[in-house]
Enzyme design. Structure first.
Site, PDB file in Angstrom:
ATOM      1  N   LEU A  70     -37.564 -61.923 -30.569  1.00  0.00           N
ATOM      2  CA  LEU A  70     -37.120 -60.996 -29.288  1.00  0.00           C
ATOM      3  C   LEU A  70     -38.253 -61.159 -28.035  1.00  0.00           C
ATOM      4  O   LEU A  70     -39.507 -61.429 -28.577  1.00  0.00           O
ATOM      5  CB  LEU A  70     -36.890 -59.705 -29.534  1.00  0.00           C
ATOM      6  N   PRO A  71     -37.782 -60.729 -26.865  1.00  0.00           N
ATOM      7  CA  PRO A  71     -39.233 -60.813 -25.740  1.00  0.00           C
ATOM      8  C   PRO A  71     -40.153 -60.095 -25.971  1.00  0.00           C
ATOM      9  O   PRO A  71     -41.429 -60.643 -25.917  1.00  0.00           O
ATOM     10  CB  PRO A  71     -38.176 -60.750 -24.421  1.00  0.00           C
ATOM     11  N   THR A 104     -43.746 -61.970 -29.987  1.00  0.00           N
ATOM     12  CA  THR A 104     -45.196 -61.406 -29.654  1.00  0.00           C
ATOM     13  C   THR A 104     -45.264 -60.277 -29.101  1.00  0.00           C
ATOM     14  O   THR A 104     -44.434 -60.014 -27.606  1.00  0.00           O
ATOM     15  CB  THR A 104     -45.879 -62.512 -28.524  1.00  0.00           C
ATOM     16  N   LYS A 179     -52.438 -63.541 -32.415  1.00  0.00           N
ATOM     17  CA  LYS A 179     -51.699 -64.350 -31.527  1.00  0.00           C
ATOM     18  C   LYS A 179     -51.979 -63.856 -30.204  1.00  0.00           C
ATOM     19  O   LYS A 179     -52.176 -64.933 -29.020  1.00  0.00           O
ATOM     20  CB  LYS A 179     -50.252 -63.982 -31.825  1.00  0.00           C
ATOM     21  N   LYS A 254     -46.811 -61.134 -19.900  1.00  0.00           N
ATOM     22  CA  LYS A 254     -46.741 -60.167 -20.962  1.00  0.00           C
ATOM     23  C   LYS A 254     -47.913 -60.423 -21.819  1.00  0.00           C
ATOM     24  O   LYS A 254     -48.540 -59.430 -22.284  1.00  0.00           O
ATOM     25  CB  LYS A 254     -45.284 -59.918 -21.572  1.00  0.00           C
TER      26      LYS A 254
HETATM   27  P1  NAD Z   1     -36.097 -65.626 -24.793  1.00  0.00           P
HETATM   28  O1  NAD Z   1     -36.109 -64.607 -23.629  1.00  0.00           O
HETATM   29  O2  NAD Z   1     -35.718 -67.029 -24.143  1.00  0.00           O
HETATM   30  O3  NAD Z   1     -35.369 -65.126 -26.037  1.00  0.00           O
HETATM   31  C1  NAD Z   1     -35.138 -63.847 -26.506  1.00  0.00           C
HETATM   32  C2  NAD Z   1     -33.756 -63.441 -26.830  1.00  0.00           C
HETATM   33  O4  NAD Z   1     -33.772 -62.314 -27.359  1.00  0.00           O
HETATM   34  C3  NAD Z   1     -32.723 -63.541 -25.507  1.00  0.00           C
HETATM   35  O5  NAD Z   1     -31.756 -64.439 -25.815  1.00  0.00           O
HETATM   36  C4  NAD Z   1     -32.191 -62.139 -25.645  1.00  0.00           C
HETATM   37  O6  NAD Z   1     -30.858 -62.168 -25.204  1.00  0.00           O
HETATM   38  C5  NAD Z   1     -32.656 -61.489 -27.038  1.00  0.00           C
HETATM   39  N1  NAD Z   1     -32.241 -60.113 -27.314  1.00  0.00           N
HETATM   40  C6  NAD Z   1     -33.247 -59.304 -26.420  1.00  0.00           C
HETATM   41  N2  NAD Z   1     -32.973 -57.992 -26.778  1.00  0.00           N
HETATM   42  C7  NAD Z   1     -31.871 -58.193 -27.931  1.00  0.00           C
HETATM   43  C8  NAD Z   1     -31.289 -57.183 -28.437  1.00  0.00           C
HETATM   44  N3  NAD Z   1     -31.408 -55.757 -28.597  1.00  0.00           N
HETATM   45  N4  NAD Z   1     -30.520 -57.564 -29.314  1.00  0.00           N
HETATM   46  C9  NAD Z   1     -30.179 -58.941 -29.619  1.00  0.00           C
HETATM   47  N5  NAD Z   1     -30.769 -59.808 -28.955  1.00  0.00           N
HETATM   48  C10 NAD Z   1     -31.825 -59.325 -28.090  1.00  0.00           C
HETATM   49  O7  NAD Z   1     -37.674 -65.787 -25.137  1.00  0.00           O
HETATM   50  P2  NAD Z   1     -38.329 -66.828 -25.966  1.00  0.00           P
HETATM   51  O8  NAD Z   1     -38.916 -67.748 -25.409  1.00  0.00           O
HETATM   52  O9  NAD Z   1     -37.582 -67.277 -27.124  1.00  0.00           O
HETATM   53  O10 NAD Z   1     -39.467 -65.991 -26.810  1.00  0.00           O
HETATM   54  C11 NAD Z   1     -39.150 -64.854 -27.890  1.00  0.00           C
HETATM   55  C12 NAD Z   1     -40.513 -64.520 -28.379  1.00  0.00           C
HETATM   56  O11 NAD Z   1     -41.637 -65.595 -28.755  1.00  0.00           O
HETATM   57  C13 NAD Z   1     -41.476 -63.636 -27.097  1.00  0.00           C
HETATM   58  O12 NAD Z   1     -41.883 -62.532 -27.520  1.00  0.00           O
HETATM   59  C14 NAD Z   1     -42.491 -64.824 -26.742  1.00  0.00           C
HETATM   60  O13 NAD Z   1     -43.591 -64.268 -26.069  1.00  0.00           O
HETATM   61  C15 NAD Z   1     -42.677 -65.425 -28.132  1.00  0.00           C
HETATM   62  N6  NAD Z   1     -43.192 -67.073 -27.888  1.00  0.00           N
HETATM   63  C16 NAD Z   1     -42.462 -67.943 -27.156  1.00  0.00           C
HETATM   64  C17 NAD Z   1     -42.896 -69.045 -26.923  1.00  0.00           C
HETATM   65  C18 NAD Z   1     -42.165 -70.250 -26.075  1.00  0.00           C
HETATM   66  O14 NAD Z   1     -42.804 -71.373 -26.014  1.00  0.00           O
HETATM   67  N7  NAD Z   1     -41.211 -69.848 -25.525  1.00  0.00           N
HETATM   68  C19 NAD Z   1     -43.672 -69.571 -27.779  1.00  0.00           C
HETATM   69  C20 NAD Z   1     -44.448 -68.834 -28.697  1.00  0.00           C
HETATM   70  C21 NAD Z   1     -44.182 -67.479 -28.676  1.00  0.00           C
END
Ligand code: NAD
Length: 304
Positions: A70-71, A104, A179, A254
Site C-alpha cells: 500500500l502507498p 514503506t 528501508k 514520503k
Molecule cells: P501504488 O500507488 O502504485 O500502489 C498502491 C496501491 O494500493 C494502489 O493501487 C491503491 O489503489 C491501493 N490501495 C490504497 N489503499 C487501499 C485500500 N485501503 N485497500 C486496497 N487497496 C488500496 O504504489 P507502489 O508504487 O506500488 O508502492 C507501494 C509501496 O511500495 C509504497 O509504500 C512505496 O513507497 C513502496 N515501494 C515502491 C517502489 C516502486 O518502485 N514503485 C519500490 C520500493 C518500495
C-alpha cells in the site's frame, strides 16, 4: 510454510509494485486472491488465475497469509486496524493468519500494527522492499524484514518467491527503519546524478558517453547503472517512457519525509536527505508528483 499449492495468499494493493509481486506468487503456484480499492487493477491478475475480490472481507476469506503493498502509513493502518465503521484485517482475519506488510511506512505505525496483531494472537512482520518495478517483475526484490525470528523464517519462505534477498533487520519496525535509511541515500543520489548529468550536458557532453565514463569511475551508482534519469540512455528506464512510474515522486517525497521524522526523533543530522526532500517538494508542487522520481532531471533541465 507448506508448499505453494497448499497456501492461500490474500494480496492487497495492486499498484505498480503489488501487481507484479502477486503475479510472481501466481507463477510459483500459490492460490492467490487479490483486492485493490481501484477494482480495474484486479482483472489482469484475474485473467492469470487469481480470485478477484471486491472487499477486504472477501479477500481475507480462508486466506492463511496476507500480503499488503500500500502507498503509506495511513493506508496500512486503515487496512489492518480499520477506519470509521469499517473493520480491519486484524479483526477480520482468522486466528492462524500470517500478516506481511511490504509497504514503506513509518516504523512506529509498523510497531503499532504488530502489537495489535499480537494482542489478537496473530503474527505480523514489516517487510518493505527495494528493487523497483523491474525487480518486482523479475522476482529479484530485496526484502527487509522486521519481526520475531519465527516471523522472519515464515516470511522468508513466501518472500523468496518474489525476491532474491531476504534480510532480517531486527525487531518489529526495524525493517522500515532500514528501508528508510536506504531511500535517504537513493533520493540524494538521484538528485546528485541529475545535477551532474545536466552539468555535463550544459557543457557539451553527450549524456550517454558521460554516463558510461562515470559508470567506470568513482561516481558509479545504482541510478546510473539501472535507472538513468536522462531520456534515451537506458531503453527500459522510466526516463525513456516519459517518466511513467516506476516509483512516483510523491512516494519518494514520503520516504524522505520518513527519514526526516526519524532523524528528528533520534536528533540525527541528515542535511543531504533534507535537501533532497525539499527538491522533491518543489518538483511535486510543479505538477510532477505522479511522475517517476527520475523526472527530477527535468527540474535541472528547466523543463517544468
Ligand atoms: P501504488 O500507488 O502504485 O500502489 C498502491 C496501491 O494500493 C494502489 O493501487 C491503491 O489503489 C491501493 N490501495 C490504497 N489503499 C487501499 C485500500 N485501503 N485497500 C486496497 N487497496 C488500496 O504504489 P507502489 O508504487 O506500488 O508502492 C507501494 C509501496 O511500495 C509504497 O509504500 C512505496 O513507497 C513502496 N515501494 C515502491 C517502489 C516502486 O518502485 N514503485 C519500490 C520500493 C518500495
Amino acid at each position: 510454510m507448506s508448499q505453494p499449492t497448499d497456501t492461500k495468499v490474500a494480496f492487497i494493493g495492486l499498484g505498480n509494485m503489488g501487481s507484479p509481486m502477486a503475479n510472481n506468487l501466481l507463477k510459483a503456484g500459490f492460490s492467490v486472491q487479490v483486492y485493490d480499492r481501484v477494482s480495474a487493477l484486479s482483472q489482469p491478475l484475474g485473467d492469470k488465475g487469481a480470485l478477484v475480490c471486491h472487499s477486504l472481507e472477501q479477500v481475507l476469506d480462508s486466506a492463511s497469509v496476507v500480503v499488503t503493498m500500500l502507498p503509506a502509513s495511513e493506508h496500512v493502518k486503515a487496512v489492518y486496524l480499520g477506519c470509521d465503521d469499517e473493520k480491519g484485517t486484524i479483526e477480520l482475519a482468522s486466528s492462524d493468519t500470517f500478516l506481511i506488510d511490504c509497504s514503506t511506512i513509518d516504523p512506529d505505525s509498523a510497531r503499532l500494527v504488530s502489537r495489535e496483531a499480537q494482542n489478537k494472537g496473530l503474527e505480523f512482520v514489516d517487510a518493505p522492499v527495494s528493487g523497483g518495478v523491474a525487480g518486482a517483475s523479475a522476482g529479484t526484490l530485496t526484502f527487509i524484514v522486521g519481526g520475531s525470528d519465527e516471523g522472519f523464517t515464515k516470511a522468508n519462505n513466501l518472500l523468496s518467491f518474489m525476491g532474491k534477498n531476504v534480510f532480517h533487520a531486527g525487531k518489529a519496525g526495524d525493517g522500515q527503519m532500514a528501508k528508510i535509511c536506504n531511500n535517504l541515500i537513493l533520493g540524494s543520489v538521484m538528485a546528485a546524478t541529475c545535477e551532474s548529468l545536466s552539468l555535463g550536458m550544459d557543457n557539451g557532453l553527450n549524456p550517454d558517453v558521460l554516463s558510461n565514463i562515470i559508470l567506470q569511475s568513482s561516481g558509479r551508482n545504482w541510478v546510473l547503472e539501472l535507472y538513468n534519469p536522462c531520456p534515451g540512455v537506458i531503453e527500459h528506464a522510466p526516463a525513456s517512457a516519459q517518466y511513467t512510474p516506476g516509483f512516483m515522486c510523491k512516494l519518494m517525497s514520503k520516504d524522505l519525509g520518513l527519514g526526516l521524522e526519524a532523524a528528528k526523533m533520534s536528533q540525527s543530522s541528515v542535511p543531504m536527505g533534507a535537501l533532497a526532500h525539499s527538491l522533491y517538494a518543489l518538483h511535486n508542487r510543479n505538477g510532477n508528483a505522479e511522475l517517476d522520481f527520475s523526472s527530477l532531471f527535468e527540474f535541472f533541465r528547466n523543463k517544468q
